[in-house]
Design a protein around this motif. Structure first.
Motif: not given
Length: 184
Positions: A178-184
């Motif tokens: 699992i990886g996380n990514y946030a809107a930039g």
């Protein structure tokens, strides 16, 4: 009047998606497969190069202690925090040759000749890896990896539900990252 009809259609479409939210899955009853990546740690931040805000290329995935009877590998990558769909599929690839790593930057296309003619199905509407690019907030992206005792005779037009069905009874090992990514 016209705006009211259009607005009503949008609300109905939104309700349909919320009612039909997809759920995440975990395969049980098979030996665990350890999946890691040199690009990010489990539950860590996915680097921008592997997202829709960067190169939009797949990260390398490393597999520990592959089952000795492995014939092929399949990968499904999902956004498990989609606000309407619940789980939204980004990538499908199967018939990868059994190896202790899946290379980064797998090229787009229905068939990947460099990887034993592996097949990329329809994920996010394309035959390619589509990296994280959430419209807002932070989302989790789950890279499911399946070690199979066979190759799969499926058309490149195959979607996730059919792939999962075709793998039943053929999964030797299963794991995920699992990886996380946030809107930039």
């Amino acid at each position: 009047m016209g705006i009211g009809i259009i607005g009503g259609c949008v609300v109905l479409a939104g309700l349909f998606l919320v009612v039909n939210r997809q759920k995440d899955f975990v395969i049980e009853g098979v030996p665990a497969l350890k999946v890691t990546s040199p690009a990010f740690e489990n539950e860590g931040k996915i680097p921008v190069n592997y997202t829709g805000n960067g190169k939009d290329r797949s990260p390398e995935l490393r597999l520990a202690e592959l089952h000795p009877k492995a014939v092929s590998i399949a990968v499904i990558m999902d956004d498990v925090d989609h606000p309407l769909a619940g789980v939204y599929n980004h990538w499908l690839i199967w018939n990868l040759p059994p190896n202790d790593s899946i290379p980064a930057e797998i090229p787009e296309g229905e068939h990947v000749l460099e990887l034993g003619n592996a097949v990329q199905g329809i994920g996010y509407g394309k035959h390619r890896y589509r990296g994280p690019k959430p419209p807002f907030g932070s989302h989790r992206y789950k890279y499911h990896v399946f070690i199979l005792d066979t190759t799969l005779e499926l058309a490149a037009s195959t979607k996730k539900k059919v792939l999962l069905e075709a793998m039943k009874g053929h999964i030797l090992q299963y794991g995920y990252l699992i990886g996380n990514y946030a809107a930039g």
